[in-house]
Motif scaffolding. Structure first.
Motif, PDB file in Angstrom:
ATOM      1  N   ALA A   7      17.317   2.276  15.981  1.00  0.00           N
ATOM      2  CA  ALA A   7      18.589   2.370  16.700  1.00  0.00           C
ATOM      3  C   ALA A   7      18.751   3.730  17.345  1.00  0.00           C
ATOM      4  CB  ALA A   7      19.750   2.104  15.749  1.00  0.00           C
ATOM      5  N   PHE A   8      19.504   3.729  18.446  1.00  0.00           N
ATOM      6  CA  PHE A   8      19.774   4.948  19.198  1.00  0.00           C
ATOM      7  C   PHE A   8      21.274   5.105  19.428  1.00  0.00           C
ATOM      8  CE2 PHE A   8      15.716   3.181  20.560  1.00  0.00           C
ATOM      9  CZ  PHE A   8      14.853   4.261  20.423  1.00  0.00           C
ATOM     10  N   THR A  12      24.079  12.309  26.487  1.00  0.00           N
ATOM     11  CA  THR A  12      23.383  13.059  27.524  1.00  0.00           C
ATOM     12  C   THR A  12      22.806  14.375  26.991  1.00  0.00           C
ATOM     13  OG1 THR A  12      25.472  14.022  28.234  1.00  0.00           O
ATOM     14  CG2 THR A  12      24.704  12.072  29.428  1.00  0.00           C
ATOM     15  N   LYS A  13      23.312  14.845  25.834  1.00  0.00           N
ATOM     16  CA  LYS A  13      22.793  16.074  25.230  1.00  0.00           C
ATOM     17  C   LYS A  13      21.855  15.807  24.051  1.00  0.00           C
ATOM     18  CE  LYS A  13      26.570  19.123  26.488  1.00  0.00           C
ATOM     19  NZ  LYS A  13      27.832  18.507  26.793  1.00  0.00           N
ATOM     20  N   ARG A  14      22.147  14.748  23.298  1.00  0.00           N
ATOM     21  CA  ARG A  14      21.365  14.411  22.107  1.00  0.00           C
ATOM     22  C   ARG A  14      21.328  12.896  21.925  1.00  0.00           C
ATOM     23  NH1 ARG A  14      24.897  17.916  21.042  1.00  0.00           N
ATOM     24  NH2 ARG A  14      26.299  16.341  20.237  1.00  0.00           N
ATOM     25  N   ILE A  15      20.228  12.441  21.333  1.00  0.00           N
ATOM     26  CA  ILE A  15      20.108  11.032  20.961  1.00  0.00           C
ATOM     27  C   ILE A  15      19.853  10.984  19.460  1.00  0.00           C
ATOM     28  CG2 ILE A  15      18.840   8.868  21.254  1.00  0.00           C
ATOM     29  CD1 ILE A  15      17.984   9.893  24.030  1.00  0.00           C
ATOM     30  N   GLY A  16      20.777  10.371  18.733  1.00  0.00           N
ATOM     31  CA  GLY A  16      20.567  10.150  17.305  1.00  0.00           C
ATOM     32  C   GLY A  16      19.674   8.937  17.133  1.00  0.00           C
ATOM     33  N   VAL A  17      18.695   9.037  16.246  1.00  0.00           N
ATOM     34  CA  VAL A  17      17.749   7.940  16.032  1.00  0.00           C
ATOM     35  C   VAL A  17      17.760   7.560  14.551  1.00  0.00           C
ATOM     36  CG1 VAL A  17      15.351   7.173  16.295  1.00  0.00           C
ATOM     37  CG2 VAL A  17      16.281   8.883  17.872  1.00  0.00           C
ATOM     38  N   ALA A  18      17.821   6.254  14.302  1.00  0.00           N
ATOM     39  CA  ALA A  18      17.755   5.734  12.933  1.00  0.00           C
ATOM     40  C   ALA A  18      16.748   4.590  12.904  1.00  0.00           C
ATOM     41  CB  ALA A  18      19.127   5.239  12.483  1.00  0.00           C
ATOM     42  N   VAL A  19      16.164   4.372  11.734  1.00  0.00           N
ATOM     43  CA  VAL A  19      15.213   3.267  11.567  1.00  0.00           C
ATOM     44  C   VAL A  19      15.467   2.573  10.242  1.00  0.00           C
ATOM     45  CG1 VAL A  19      13.334   4.243  12.948  1.00  0.00           C
ATOM     46  CG2 VAL A  19      13.460   4.762  10.523  1.00  0.00           C
ATOM     47  N   ALA A  29      18.697   7.700   8.729  1.00  0.00           N
ATOM     48  CA  ALA A  29      18.629   8.603   9.871  1.00  0.00           C
ATOM     49  C   ALA A  29      17.192   9.108   9.997  1.00  0.00           C
ATOM     50  CB  ALA A  29      19.591   9.768   9.664  1.00  0.00           C
ATOM     51  N   LEU A  30      16.690   9.146  11.204  1.00  0.00           N
ATOM     52  CA  LEU A  30      15.332   9.634  11.423  1.00  0.00           C
ATOM     53  C   LEU A  30      15.352  11.040  12.009  1.00  0.00           C
ATOM     54  CD1 LEU A  30      12.313   9.012  11.310  1.00  0.00           C
ATOM     55  CD2 LEU A  30      12.514   8.006  13.582  1.00  0.00           C
ATOM     56  N   LYS A  31      16.019  11.209  13.153  1.00  0.00           N
ATOM     57  CA  LYS A  31      16.086  12.531  13.772  1.00  0.00           C
ATOM     58  C   LYS A  31      17.015  12.497  14.960  1.00  0.00           C
ATOM     59  CE  LYS A  31      12.690  14.297  15.991  1.00  0.00           C
ATOM     60  NZ  LYS A  31      11.522  15.057  16.053  1.00  0.00           N
ATOM     61  N   THR A  32      17.200  13.652  15.553  1.00  0.00           N
ATOM     62  CA  THR A  32      17.939  13.782  16.805  1.00  0.00           C
ATOM     63  C   THR A  32      16.965  14.353  17.821  1.00  0.00           C
ATOM     64  OG1 THR A  32      19.935  14.283  15.555  1.00  0.00           O
ATOM     65  CG2 THR A  32      19.988  14.771  17.886  1.00  0.00           C
ATOM     66  N   VAL A  33      16.915  13.731  18.997  1.00  0.00           N
ATOM     67  CA  VAL A  33      16.021  14.218  20.046  1.00  0.00           C
ATOM     68  C   VAL A  33      16.811  14.453  21.328  1.00  0.00           C
ATOM     69  CG1 VAL A  33      13.922  13.145  19.143  1.00  0.00           C
ATOM     70  CG2 VAL A  33      15.337  11.873  20.734  1.00  0.00           C
ATOM     71  N   HIS A  34      16.329  15.341  22.141  1.00  0.00           N
ATOM     72  CA  HIS A  34      16.926  15.586  23.450  1.00  0.00           C
ATOM     73  C   HIS A  34      16.522  14.419  24.354  1.00  0.00           C
ATOM     74  CE1 HIS A  34      17.657  17.351  27.384  1.00  0.00           C
ATOM     75  NE2 HIS A  34      18.488  18.189  26.758  1.00  0.00           N
ATOM     76  N   PRO A  35      17.409  13.969  25.236  1.00  0.00           N
ATOM     77  CA  PRO A  35      17.062  12.835  26.106  1.00  0.00           C
ATOM     78  C   PRO A  35      15.748  13.010  26.873  1.00  0.00           C
ATOM     79  CG  PRO A  35      19.392  13.286  26.271  1.00  0.00           C
ATOM     80  CD  PRO A  35      18.802  14.382  25.416  1.00  0.00           C
ATOM     81  N   VAL A  36      15.412  14.226  27.263  1.00  0.00           N
ATOM     82  CA  VAL A  36      14.153  14.478  27.975  1.00  0.00           C
ATOM     83  C   VAL A  36      12.946  14.214  27.069  1.00  0.00           C
ATOM     84  CG1 VAL A  36      12.766  16.297  29.074  1.00  0.00           C
ATOM     85  CG2 VAL A  36      15.211  16.142  29.542  1.00  0.00           C
ATOM     86  N   ASP A  37      13.109  14.456  25.770  1.00  0.00           N
ATOM     87  CA  ASP A  37      11.998  14.342  24.820  1.00  0.00           C
ATOM     88  C   ASP A  37      11.870  12.966  24.172  1.00  0.00           C
ATOM     89  OD1 ASP A  37      11.488  17.069  25.271  1.00  0.00           O
ATOM     90  OD2 ASP A  37      12.935  17.641  23.724  1.00  0.00           O
ATOM     91  N   VAL A 127      22.698   5.394  12.405  1.00  0.00           N
ATOM     92  CA  VAL A 127      22.589   4.575  11.186  1.00  0.00           C
ATOM     93  C   VAL A 127      23.676   3.503  11.178  1.00  0.00           C
ATOM     94  CG1 VAL A 127      22.811   4.588   8.667  1.00  0.00           C
ATOM     95  CG2 VAL A 127      21.439   6.340   9.798  1.00  0.00           C
ATOM     96  N   ILE A 128      24.898   3.882  11.545  1.00  0.00           N
ATOM     97  CA  ILE A 128      26.013   2.925  11.564  1.00  0.00           C
ATOM     98  C   ILE A 128      25.765   1.832  12.601  1.00  0.00           C
ATOM     99  CG2 ILE A 128      28.486   2.655  12.064  1.00  0.00           C
ATOM    100  CD1 ILE A 128      28.821   5.518  10.802  1.00  0.00           C
ATOM    101  N   ILE A 129      25.260   2.212  13.768  1.00  0.00           N
ATOM    102  CA  ILE A 129      24.918   1.233  14.812  1.00  0.00           C
ATOM    103  C   ILE A 129      23.875   0.255  14.266  1.00  0.00           C
ATOM    104  CG2 ILE A 129      23.720   0.965  17.036  1.00  0.00           C
ATOM    105  CD1 ILE A 129      25.135   3.697  17.815  1.00  0.00           C
ATOM    106  N   LEU A 130      22.877   0.784  13.585  1.00  0.00           N
ATOM    107  CA  LEU A 130      21.812  -0.056  13.030  1.00  0.00           C
ATOM    108  C   LEU A 130      22.337  -0.968  11.924  1.00  0.00           C
ATOM    109  CD1 LEU A 130      18.870  -0.808  13.176  1.00  0.00           C
ATOM    110  CD2 LEU A 130      18.311   1.209  11.815  1.00  0.00           C
ATOM    111  N   GLN A 131      23.184  -0.441  11.053  1.00  0.00           N
ATOM    112  CA  GLN A 131      23.768  -1.264   9.989  1.00  0.00           C
ATOM    113  C   GLN A 131      24.629  -2.386  10.567  1.00  0.00           C
ATOM    114  OE1 GLN A 131      25.608   1.901   7.699  1.00  0.00           O
ATOM    115  NE2 GLN A 131      24.038   1.735   6.123  1.00  0.00           N
ATOM    116  N   THR A 132      25.377  -2.073  11.631  1.00  0.00           N
ATOM    117  CA  THR A 132      26.206  -3.079  12.294  1.00  0.00           C
ATOM    118  C   THR A 132      25.329  -4.227  12.793  1.00  0.00           C
ATOM    119  OG1 THR A 132      27.809  -1.409  12.979  1.00  0.00           O
ATOM    120  CG2 THR A 132      27.843  -3.483  14.200  1.00  0.00           C
TER     121      THR A 132
END
Length: 139
Positions: A7-8, A12-19, A29-37, A127-132
Protein backbone atom coordinates in the motif's frame (compact mmCIF):
# COMPACT_ATOMS: atom_id res chain seq x y z
CA UNK A 1 2.94 -18.96 -4.46
CA UNK A 2 2.33 -16.63 -1.55
CA UNK A 3 2.38 -12.96 -2.40
CA UNK A 4 2.28 -9.70 -0.49
CA UNK A 5 -0.03 -6.73 -0.77
CA UNK A 6 1.65 -3.31 -0.89
CA UNK A 7 0.00 0.00 0.00
CA UNK A 8 0.96 3.60 -0.67
CA UNK A 9 -0.02 6.79 1.11
CA UNK A 10 0.97 9.08 -1.75
CA UNK A 11 2.07 12.63 -1.11
CA UNK A 12 4.03 15.09 -3.21
CA UNK A 13 6.79 15.23 -0.55
CA UNK A 14 6.70 11.67 0.84
CA UNK A 15 5.12 8.32 0.08
CA UNK A 16 4.37 6.05 3.02
CA UNK A 17 4.71 2.38 2.07
CA UNK A 18 3.26 -0.63 3.90
CA UNK A 19 3.23 -4.33 3.06
CA UNK A 20 1.63 -7.50 4.30
CA UNK A 21 3.40 -10.68 5.21
CA UNK A 22 3.27 -13.33 2.48
CA UNK A 23 0.15 -14.88 4.06
CA UNK A 24 -1.56 -11.47 3.87
CA UNK A 25 -2.47 -11.53 7.55
CA UNK A 26 -0.52 -8.61 8.98
CA UNK A 27 0.08 -5.15 7.53
CA UNK A 28 3.30 -3.43 8.61
CA UNK A 29 4.97 -0.14 7.80
CA UNK A 30 7.86 -0.62 5.40
CA UNK A 31 9.35 2.82 4.77
CA UNK A 32 8.85 6.33 3.50
CA UNK A 33 10.27 7.25 0.11
CA UNK A 34 10.48 10.48 -1.85
CA UNK A 35 8.20 10.43 -4.92
CA UNK A 36 11.26 10.71 -7.20
CA UNK A 37 12.79 7.60 -5.59
CA UNK A 38 9.69 5.41 -5.51
CA UNK A 39 10.34 3.78 -8.90
CA UNK A 40 13.90 2.74 -8.00
CA UNK A 41 12.63 1.50 -4.64
CA UNK A 42 9.90 -0.60 -6.30
CA UNK A 43 12.27 -2.04 -8.89
CA UNK A 44 14.65 -3.17 -6.14
CA UNK A 45 11.88 -4.46 -3.85
CA UNK A 46 10.16 -6.45 -6.61
CA UNK A 47 13.42 -8.26 -7.45
CA UNK A 48 13.16 -10.15 -4.16
CA UNK A 49 9.47 -10.01 -3.20
CA UNK A 50 6.26 -10.99 -4.99
CA UNK A 51 3.45 -8.42 -4.80
CA UNK A 52 -0.09 -9.50 -5.69
CA UNK A 53 -1.80 -6.10 -5.55
CA UNK A 54 -0.88 -2.44 -5.13
CA UNK A 55 -3.28 -0.53 -2.88
CA UNK A 56 -3.22 3.26 -3.19
CA UNK A 57 -4.94 5.71 -0.88
CA UNK A 58 -7.42 7.86 -2.80
CA UNK A 59 -7.73 11.37 -1.38
CA UNK A 60 -11.39 12.37 -1.17
CA UNK A 61 -13.25 15.35 0.27
CA UNK A 62 -15.91 14.89 2.92
CA UNK A 63 -18.61 14.80 0.21
CA UNK A 64 -16.80 11.98 -1.62
CA UNK A 65 -15.48 14.09 -4.50
CA UNK A 66 -11.80 14.08 -5.43
CA UNK A 67 -9.61 16.38 -3.36
CA UNK A 68 -7.01 18.80 -4.69
CA UNK A 69 -4.22 16.26 -4.32
CA UNK A 70 -6.16 13.58 -6.23
CA UNK A 71 -4.55 14.57 -9.54
CA UNK A 72 -1.11 13.62 -8.17
CA UNK A 73 -2.42 10.25 -7.00
CA UNK A 74 -4.08 9.68 -10.38
CA UNK A 75 -0.74 10.25 -12.12
CA UNK A 76 1.00 7.88 -9.70
CA UNK A 77 -1.66 5.18 -10.25
CA UNK A 78 -1.41 5.60 -14.03
CA UNK A 79 2.37 5.15 -13.94
CA UNK A 80 2.07 2.14 -11.56
CA UNK A 81 -0.33 0.46 -14.01
CA UNK A 82 1.90 1.24 -17.00
CA UNK A 83 5.16 0.19 -15.29
CA UNK A 84 3.75 -2.96 -13.64
CA UNK A 85 0.79 -4.08 -15.81
CA UNK A 86 0.87 -7.55 -14.24
CA UNK A 87 0.07 -6.17 -10.75
CA UNK A 88 -3.49 -4.89 -10.21
CA UNK A 89 -3.87 -1.45 -8.62
CA UNK A 90 -6.77 -0.82 -6.22
CA UNK A 91 -7.66 2.59 -4.83
CA UNK A 92 -9.02 2.89 -1.27
CA UNK A 93 -10.67 5.92 0.34
CA UNK A 94 -8.00 7.48 2.56
CA UNK A 95 -10.15 10.04 4.35
CA UNK A 96 -9.09 10.33 8.00
CA UNK A 97 -6.06 8.02 7.65
CA UNK A 98 -3.55 10.72 8.64
CA UNK A 99 -5.68 11.70 11.62
CA UNK A 100 -6.11 8.03 12.61
CA UNK A 101 -2.38 7.47 12.19
CA UNK A 102 -1.55 10.45 14.43
CA UNK A 103 -3.99 9.19 17.06
CA UNK A 104 -2.56 5.66 16.91
CA UNK A 105 0.98 6.99 17.28
CA UNK A 106 -0.09 9.22 20.21
CA UNK A 107 -1.82 6.28 21.89
CA UNK A 108 1.35 4.21 21.57
CA UNK A 109 3.04 6.38 24.18
CA UNK A 110 5.82 7.67 21.93
CA UNK A 111 7.59 10.88 22.87
CA UNK A 112 6.17 14.07 21.31
CA UNK A 113 9.01 14.65 18.83
CA UNK A 114 8.61 11.09 17.50
CA UNK A 115 4.81 11.51 17.25
CA UNK A 116 5.36 14.57 15.06
CA UNK A 117 7.60 12.65 12.63
CA UNK A 118 5.76 13.06 9.31
CA UNK A 119 7.51 10.02 7.83
CA UNK A 120 6.11 7.85 10.62
CA UNK A 121 2.63 9.31 10.11
CA UNK A 122 2.86 8.51 6.37
CA UNK A 123 3.94 4.94 7.08
CA UNK A 124 1.16 4.36 9.62
CA UNK A 125 -1.33 5.92 7.17
CA UNK A 126 -0.19 3.39 4.56
CA UNK A 127 -0.74 0.59 7.10
CA UNK A 128 -4.29 1.86 7.74
CA UNK A 129 -4.99 2.03 3.99
CA UNK A 130 -3.74 -1.55 3.65
CA UNK A 131 -5.78 -2.79 6.63
CA UNK A 132 -8.89 -1.12 5.19
CA UNK A 133 -8.36 -2.98 1.93
CA UNK A 134 -7.70 -6.29 3.69
CA UNK A 135 -10.87 -5.96 5.76
CA UNK A 136 -12.96 -5.28 2.65
CA UNK A 137 -11.32 -8.15 0.79
CA UNK A 138 -12.20 -10.55 3.62
CA UNK A 139 -15.92 -10.12 2.99
Amino acid sequence: MLMRLMAFDYGTKRIGVAVTDSLQLIATALKTVHPVDVWTFLETYLQTEQVETFVVGKPLQMDGTASESAQHVTGFVRKLRKTYPQIPVVEVDERFTSKMASQAIAASGMKKHKRQDKQLVDQVSAVIILQTYMERKAF
